[in-house]
Design a protein around this motif. Structure first.
Motif, PDB file in Angstrom:
ATOM      1  N   PHE A  38       0.965  -1.031   0.031  1.00 12.70           N
ATOM      2  CA  PHE A  38      -0.001  -0.004   0.136  1.00 12.70           C
ATOM      3  C   PHE A  38       0.717   1.346   0.000  1.00 12.70           C
ATOM      4  O   PHE A  38       0.306   2.233  -0.531  1.00 12.70           O
ATOM      5  N   ASN A  39       2.082   1.127   0.597  1.00 11.15           N
ATOM      6  CA  ASN A  39       2.803   2.406   0.826  1.00 11.15           C
ATOM      7  C   ASN A  39       3.340   2.836  -0.830  1.00 11.15           C
ATOM      8  O   ASN A  39       3.827   3.872  -0.957  1.00 11.15           O
ATOM      9  N   ASN A  40       3.344   1.837  -1.756  1.00  5.38           N
ATOM     10  CA  ASN A  40       3.958   1.927  -3.113  1.00  5.38           C
ATOM     11  C   ASN A  40       2.925   2.177  -3.926  1.00  5.38           C
ATOM     12  O   ASN A  40       2.931   2.411  -5.131  1.00  5.38           O
ATOM     13  N   SER A  41       1.436   2.026  -3.638  1.00  2.00           N
ATOM     14  CA  SER A  41       0.315   1.912  -4.489  1.00  2.00           C
ATOM     15  C   SER A  41      -0.037   3.510  -4.765  1.00  2.00           C
ATOM     16  O   SER A  41      -0.194   4.355  -3.955  1.00  2.00           O
ATOM     17  N   PRO A  42      -0.616   3.771  -6.127  1.00  2.21           N
ATOM     18  CA  PRO A  42      -1.208   4.884  -6.472  1.00  2.21           C
ATOM     19  C   PRO A  42      -2.516   5.011  -5.575  1.00  2.21           C
ATOM     20  O   PRO A  42      -3.235   6.125  -5.612  1.00  2.21           O
ATOM     21  N   MET A  43      -3.066   3.999  -5.021  1.00  2.51           N
ATOM     22  CA  MET A  43      -4.258   4.225  -4.326  1.00  2.51           C
ATOM     23  C   MET A  43      -4.124   4.922  -2.825  1.00  2.51           C
ATOM     24  O   MET A  43      -4.951   5.270  -2.254  1.00  2.51           O
ATOM     25  N   ASN A  44      -2.867   4.713  -2.595  1.00  2.00           N
ATOM     26  CA  ASN A  44      -2.344   5.510  -1.193  1.00  2.00           C
ATOM     27  C   ASN A  44      -2.523   7.115  -1.588  1.00  2.00           C
ATOM     28  O   ASN A  44      -1.769   7.678  -2.449  1.00  2.00           O
ATOM     29  N   TYR A  66      11.259  15.808 -14.316  1.00  2.00           N
ATOM     30  CA  TYR A  66      11.172  16.268 -15.716  1.00  2.00           C
ATOM     31  C   TYR A  66      12.060  15.840 -16.647  1.00  2.00           C
ATOM     32  O   TYR A  66      13.010  15.430 -16.270  1.00  2.00           O
ATOM     33  N   ASP A  67      11.874  16.040 -18.163  1.00  2.00           N
ATOM     34  CA  ASP A  67      12.646  15.595 -19.069  1.00  2.00           C
ATOM     35  C   ASP A  67      13.767  16.546 -19.441  1.00  2.00           C
ATOM     36  O   ASP A  67      13.998  17.677 -18.828  1.00  2.00           O
ATOM     37  N   ASN A  68      14.516  16.358 -20.381  1.00  2.00           N
ATOM     38  CA  ASN A  68      15.466  17.331 -20.649  1.00  2.00           C
ATOM     39  C   ASN A  68      15.136  18.552 -21.246  1.00  2.00           C
ATOM     40  O   ASN A  68      15.740  19.561 -21.271  1.00  2.00           O
ATOM     41  N   GLN A  69      13.749  18.810 -21.721  1.00  2.00           N
ATOM     42  CA  GLN A  69      13.254  19.765 -22.244  1.00  2.00           C
ATOM     43  C   GLN A  69      12.547  20.593 -21.223  1.00  2.00           C
ATOM     44  O   GLN A  69      11.957  21.696 -21.517  1.00  2.00           O
ATOM     45  N   GLY A  70      12.478  20.197 -20.130  1.00  2.00           N
ATOM     46  CA  GLY A  70      11.721  20.681 -19.011  1.00  2.00           C
ATOM     47  C   GLY A  70      10.464  20.573 -19.007  1.00  2.00           C
ATOM     48  O   GLY A  70       9.593  21.423 -18.183  1.00  2.00           O
ATOM     49  N   ASN A  71      10.029  19.434 -19.564  1.00  2.00           N
ATOM     50  CA  ASN A  71       8.700  19.119 -19.525  1.00  2.00           C
ATOM     51  C   ASN A  71       8.165  17.976 -18.239  1.00  2.00           C
ATOM     52  O   ASN A  71       8.914  17.319 -18.219  1.00  2.00           O
ATOM     53  N   ARG A  72       7.325  18.322 -17.629  1.00  2.00           N
ATOM     54  CA  ARG A  72       7.119  17.559 -16.455  1.00  2.00           C
ATOM     55  C   ARG A  72       6.539  16.275 -17.041  1.00  2.00           C
ATOM     56  O   ARG A  72       5.380  16.112 -17.694  1.00  2.00           O
ATOM     57  N   GLN A  73       7.147  15.113 -16.320  1.00  2.00           N
ATOM     58  CA  GLN A  73       6.808  13.837 -16.831  1.00  2.00           C
ATOM     59  C   GLN A  73       6.102  12.820 -15.831  1.00  2.00           C
ATOM     60  O   GLN A  73       5.335  11.965 -16.009  1.00  2.00           O
ATOM     61  N   TYR A  86       8.122   6.275  -8.536  1.00  2.00           N
ATOM     62  CA  TYR A  86       7.996   7.275  -9.578  1.00  2.00           C
ATOM     63  C   TYR A  86       6.737   7.245 -10.478  1.00  2.00           C
ATOM     64  O   TYR A  86       6.588   5.923 -10.675  1.00  2.00           O
ATOM     65  N   PHE A  87       5.971   8.042 -10.397  1.00  2.00           N
ATOM     66  CA  PHE A  87       4.679   8.005 -10.994  1.00  2.00           C
ATOM     67  C   PHE A  87       4.650   8.953 -12.317  1.00  2.00           C
ATOM     68  O   PHE A  87       5.214   9.787 -12.408  1.00  2.00           O
ATOM     69  N   ASP A  88       3.705   8.644 -13.150  1.00  2.00           N
ATOM     70  CA  ASP A  88       3.489   9.636 -14.410  1.00  2.00           C
ATOM     71  C   ASP A  88       2.249  10.691 -13.748  1.00  2.00           C
ATOM     72  O   ASP A  88       1.876  10.537 -12.577  1.00  2.00           O
ATOM     73  N   ASN A  89       2.099  11.632 -14.586  1.00  6.62           N
ATOM     74  CA  ASN A  89       1.089  12.868 -14.108  1.00  6.62           C
ATOM     75  C   ASN A  89      -0.411  12.184 -13.686  1.00  6.62           C
ATOM     76  O   ASN A  89      -1.092  12.764 -13.029  1.00  6.62           O
ATOM     77  N   LYS A  90      -0.564  10.997 -14.361  1.00  7.26           N
ATOM     78  CA  LYS A  90      -1.979  10.415 -14.226  1.00  7.26           C
ATOM     79  C   LYS A  90      -1.933   9.481 -12.952  1.00  7.26           C
ATOM     80  O   LYS A  90      -2.826   8.928 -12.754  1.00  7.26           O
ATOM     81  N   ILE A  94       5.546   4.068 -12.495  1.00 10.49           N
ATOM     82  CA  ILE A  94       6.393   3.842 -13.590  1.00 10.49           C
ATOM     83  C   ILE A  94       7.757   3.269 -13.188  1.00 10.49           C
ATOM     84  O   ILE A  94       8.469   2.870 -14.041  1.00 10.49           O
ATOM     85  N   GLY A  95       7.988   3.285 -12.068  1.00  9.76           N
ATOM     86  CA  GLY A  95       9.412   2.829 -11.392  1.00  9.76           C
ATOM     87  C   GLY A  95       9.490   3.146 -10.132  1.00  9.76           C
ATOM     88  O   GLY A  95       8.783   3.590  -9.383  1.00  9.76           O
ATOM     89  N   TYR A  96      10.698   2.750  -9.462  1.00 16.14           N
ATOM     90  CA  TYR A  96      11.178   2.806  -8.153  1.00 16.14           C
ATOM     91  C   TYR A  96      12.718   2.572  -8.051  1.00 16.14           C
ATOM     92  O   TYR A  96      13.156   2.267  -8.963  1.00 16.14           O
TER      93      TYR A  96
END
Length: 99
Positions: A38-44, A66-73, A86-90, A94-96
């Motif tokens: 649960f500590n790693n879940s997006p439901m938290n 952010y990516d190299n162009q400064g866009n928030r990922q 690591y989570f995407d904006n939705k 996507i990783g840990y």
């Protein structure tokens, strides 16, 4: 003789690489790293994009990725166990990074 040494070197380096990649502390099979925890879940709520600290609409956010162009990922959140998720904006994980 040179051929034997080359084959032996390849086998030794391959086995060392395999042991490194199979380290249980870094594995997603370790419950501490698992999205089923649960500590790693997006439901938290701490990990949710609905939490204003994680929202892309929060321009003062300190956990954005952010990516190299400064866009928030996406964004990152540290779990109480020390794992950085690591989570995407939705809000999809996507990783840990293990502790």
């Amino acid at each position: 003789m040179k051929r034997f040494l080359l084959i032996a070197f390849c086998l030794i380096s391959t086995s060392a690489f395999a042991q490194q990649s199979l380290n249980f502390n870094n594995s997603p099979m370790n419950f501490e790293n698992s999205p089923m925890n649960f500590n790693n879940s997006p439901m938290n709520f701490n990990n949710s994009p609905m939490n204003f600290n994680n929202s892309p609409m929060n321009f003062n956010s300190t956990n954005g990725v952010y990516d190299n162009q400064g866009n928030r990922q996406g964004y990152q959140v540290q779990a109480p166990s020390g794992v950085v998720n690591y989570f995407d904006n939705k809000g999809n994980r996507i990783g840990y990074a293990p502790k």
